[in-house]
Design a protein around this motif. Structure first.
Motif, mmCIF file in Angstrom:
data_model
loop_
_atom_site.group_PDB
_atom_site.id
_atom_site.type_symbol
_atom_site.label_atom_id
_atom_site.label_comp_id
_atom_site.label_asym_id
_atom_site.label_seq_id
_atom_site.Cartn_x
_atom_site.Cartn_y
_atom_site.Cartn_z
ATOM 1 N N MET A 1 44.024 53.884 44.443
ATOM 2 C CA MET A 1 43.206 52.956 43.681
ATOM 3 C C MET A 1 41.713 53.241 43.858
ATOM 4 S SD MET A 1 44.587 50.685 41.822
ATOM 5 C CE MET A 1 46.157 51.322 41.341
ATOM 6 N N GLU A 2 41.357 53.741 45.005
ATOM 7 C CA GLU A 2 39.957 54.023 45.319
ATOM 8 C C GLU A 2 39.305 54.915 44.257
ATOM 9 O OE1 GLU A 2 36.907 53.096 47.669
ATOM 10 O OE2 GLU A 2 38.891 52.437 48.266
ATOM 11 N N ASN A 3 40.095 55.837 43.704
ATOM 12 C CA ASN A 3 39.583 56.787 42.712
ATOM 13 C C ASN A 3 40.046 56.484 41.295
ATOM 14 O OD1 ASN A 3 38.226 58.348 44.680
ATOM 15 N ND2 ASN A 3 40.177 59.290 45.249
ATOM 16 N N HIS A 4 40.578 55.296 41.067
ATOM 17 C CA HIS A 4 41.032 54.919 39.725
ATOM 18 C C HIS A 4 39.851 55.012 38.758
ATOM 19 C CE1 HIS A 4 42.566 52.508 36.414
ATOM 20 N NE2 HIS A 4 43.772 52.649 36.945
ATOM 21 N N PRO A 5 40.069 55.509 37.541
ATOM 22 C CA PRO A 5 38.967 55.636 36.574
ATOM 23 C C PRO A 5 38.229 54.318 36.296
ATOM 24 C CG PRO A 5 40.934 56.756 35.762
ATOM 25 C CD PRO A 5 41.323 56.048 37.023
ATOM 26 N N ASN A 6 38.936 53.191 36.292
ATOM 27 C CA ASN A 6 38.271 51.904 36.048
ATOM 28 C C ASN A 6 37.369 51.517 37.217
ATOM 29 O OD1 ASN A 6 39.601 51.738 33.638
ATOM 30 N ND2 ASN A 6 40.987 50.108 34.247
ATOM 31 N N VAL A 7 37.818 51.790 38.433
ATOM 32 C CA VAL A 7 37.000 51.511 39.614
ATOM 33 C C VAL A 7 35.749 52.385 39.572
ATOM 34 C CG1 VAL A 7 36.911 51.624 42.143
ATOM 35 C CG2 VAL A 7 38.958 50.727 41.005
ATOM 36 N N GLN A 8 35.932 53.649 39.211
ATOM 37 C CA GLN A 8 34.782 54.551 39.125
ATOM 38 C C GLN A 8 33.826 54.121 38.013
ATOM 39 O OE1 GLN A 8 34.112 56.927 41.485
ATOM 40 N NE2 GLN A 8 32.134 56.785 40.487
ATOM 41 N N ALA A 9 34.357 53.647 36.894
ATOM 42 C CA ALA A 9 33.499 53.177 35.795
ATOM 43 C C ALA A 9 32.655 51.983 36.244
ATOM 44 C CB ALA A 9 34.349 52.802 34.577
ATOM 45 N N VAL A 10 33.246 51.100 37.038
ATOM 46 C CA VAL A 10 32.502 49.944 37.559
ATOM 47 C C VAL A 10 31.426 50.423 38.529
ATOM 48 C CG1 VAL A 10 32.676 47.828 38.944
ATOM 49 C CG2 VAL A 10 34.372 48.309 37.166
ATOM 50 N N ARG A 11 31.796 51.309 39.442
ATOM 51 C CA ARG A 11 30.795 51.864 40.383
ATOM 52 C C ARG A 11 29.642 52.513 39.621
ATOM 53 N NH1 ARG A 11 35.374 53.877 44.102
ATOM 54 N NH2 ARG A 11 35.254 52.371 45.800
ATOM 55 N N ASP A 12 29.982 53.314 38.611
ATOM 56 C CA ASP A 12 28.951 54.001 37.824
ATOM 57 C C ASP A 12 28.036 53.011 37.115
ATOM 58 O OD1 ASP A 12 30.082 56.400 38.655
ATOM 59 O OD2 ASP A 12 31.060 56.810 36.728
ATOM 60 N N VAL A 30 35.352 47.223 46.636
ATOM 61 C CA VAL A 30 36.299 47.182 47.742
ATOM 62 C C VAL A 30 37.700 47.115 47.159
ATOM 63 C CG1 VAL A 30 37.069 45.815 49.725
ATOM 64 C CG2 VAL A 30 34.626 45.933 49.161
ATOM 65 N N VAL A 31 38.582 47.995 47.629
ATOM 66 C CA VAL A 31 39.977 47.965 47.186
ATOM 67 C C VAL A 31 40.788 47.242 48.258
ATOM 68 C CG1 VAL A 31 41.987 49.325 46.518
ATOM 69 C CG2 VAL A 31 39.695 50.068 45.838
ATOM 70 N N LEU A 32 41.396 46.139 47.872
ATOM 71 C CA LEU A 32 42.182 45.310 48.779
ATOM 72 C C LEU A 32 43.592 45.861 48.942
ATOM 73 C CD1 LEU A 32 41.018 41.894 47.304
ATOM 74 C CD2 LEU A 32 40.157 43.001 49.378
ATOM 75 N N ALA A 41 44.040 33.810 44.978
ATOM 76 C CA ALA A 41 44.485 34.976 45.757
ATOM 77 C C ALA A 41 43.293 35.797 46.229
ATOM 78 C CB ALA A 41 45.434 35.833 44.920
ATOM 79 N N ALA A 42 42.306 35.972 45.359
ATOM 80 C CA ALA A 42 41.113 36.735 45.741
ATOM 81 C C ALA A 42 40.351 36.018 46.852
ATOM 82 C CB ALA A 42 40.211 36.951 44.528
ATOM 83 N N ALA A 43 40.182 34.706 46.729
ATOM 84 C CA ALA A 43 39.462 33.940 47.748
ATOM 85 C C ALA A 43 40.182 34.026 49.089
ATOM 86 C CB ALA A 43 39.313 32.486 47.299
ATOM 87 N N ALA A 44 41.501 33.907 49.070
ATOM 88 C CA ALA A 44 42.272 33.990 50.313
ATOM 89 C C ALA A 44 42.139 35.379 50.947
ATOM 90 C CB ALA A 44 43.742 33.667 50.036
ATOM 91 N N ALA A 45 42.225 36.415 50.142
ATOM 92 C CA ALA A 45 42.125 37.788 50.661
ATOM 93 C C ALA A 45 40.743 38.079 51.250
ATOM 94 C CB ALA A 45 42.440 38.785 49.555
ATOM 95 N N LEU A 46 39.709 37.462 50.673
ATOM 96 C CA LEU A 46 38.332 37.710 51.111
ATOM 97 C C LEU A 46 37.835 36.702 52.145
ATOM 98 C CD1 LEU A 46 36.901 38.515 47.586
ATOM 99 C CD2 LEU A 46 37.144 40.153 49.489
ATOM 100 N N GLY A 47 38.565 35.602 52.325
ATOM 101 C CA GLY A 47 38.139 34.570 53.254
ATOM 102 C C GLY A 47 36.914 33.811 52.779
ATOM 103 N N GLY A 136 36.761 44.446 40.162
ATOM 104 C CA GLY A 136 36.241 45.806 40.150
ATOM 105 C C GLY A 136 36.970 46.772 39.242
ATOM 106 N N GLY A 137 37.627 46.283 38.198
ATOM 107 C CA GLY A 137 38.237 47.171 37.209
ATOM 108 C C GLY A 137 39.741 47.283 37.284
ATOM 109 N N VAL A 138 40.317 46.925 38.423
ATOM 110 C CA VAL A 138 41.773 46.865 38.611
ATOM 111 C C VAL A 138 42.072 45.633 39.459
ATOM 112 C CG1 VAL A 138 42.150 49.374 38.402
ATOM 113 C CG2 VAL A 138 41.751 48.368 40.660
ATOM 114 N N PRO A 139 43.307 45.111 39.422
ATOM 115 C CA PRO A 139 43.615 43.860 40.133
ATOM 116 C C PRO A 139 43.432 43.890 41.648
ATOM 117 C CG PRO A 139 45.228 44.231 38.420
ATOM 118 C CD PRO A 139 44.394 45.484 38.503
ATOM 119 N N ARG A 140 43.301 45.035 42.265
ATOM 120 C CA ARG A 140 43.105 45.110 43.719
ATOM 121 C C ARG A 140 41.647 45.335 44.110
ATOM 122 N NH1 ARG A 140 46.948 49.569 45.918
ATOM 123 N NH2 ARG A 140 45.528 49.273 47.680
#
Length: 162
Positions: A1-12, A30-32, A41-47, A136-140
């Motif tokens: 997921m770290e290198n997923h094209p959607n994640v990279q598009a968001v970083r760019d 950040v990839v969870l 779910a996001a709030a719980a994962a991030l605290g 960040g472009g994908v659900p994780r």
């Protein structure tokens, strides 16, 4: 997921906008460990508080995409938003509409990184939090930002959407 094209598009997109976190750092996506399809779910994962999650909701606004970045603590009042924007018909977009307009899937739609700019409203309720987390472009994937940065990097409009 770290290198997923959607994640990279968001970083760019964040880099191109010279985006910054509340600490003045360049935000990193950040990839969870697991997908976080909901604000809870996001709030719980991030605290963090659920209100700190910026839900990215795509609506079909008379055939055009409208991105509403809303606090995870409440729901969008579509009648209120439609009336405020002078839109005759505002409805939740289909998964196909979302992917076609953003290049991303529901549950991971980021505020940035789309093939073309999308008209964006940013919920004023998010302004109360010094740190906001957005998809960040994908659900994780998520990234930290601020209310002011969300407005700036999306060229969004502040709005009371609940």
């Amino acid at each position: 997921m770290e290198n997923h094209p959607n994640v990279q598009a968001v970083r760019d997109a964040l880099q191109a906008a010279d985006a910054r976190t509340a600490d003045g750092e360049i935000p990193d996506v950040v990839v969870l460990d697991e997908a976080v399809h909901t604000a809870a779910a996001a709030a719980a994962a991030l605290g963090v508080e659920i209100g700190q999650i910026a839900n990215s909701l795509i609506f079909d606004a008379d055939g055009e995409p409208l991105l509403v970045l809303t606090s995870g603590a409440h729901r969008v009042d579509t009648a209120k938003v439609a009336a405020g924007l002078g839109i005759a018909r505002l409805r939740r977009a289909t998964p196909e509409f979302v992917r076609e307009r953003t290049g991303q899937a529901i549950g991971g739609v980021a505020p940035v990184g789309h093939p073309k700019p999308v008209r964006t409203l940013v919920d004023t309720a998010l302004a109360q939090y010094p740190v906001i987390w957005a998809a960040g472009g994908v659900p994780r994937a998520v990234f930290p930002t601020t209310y002011a940065e969300l407005l700036r990097v999306t060229a969004g409009t502040a709005a009371d959407v609940a």
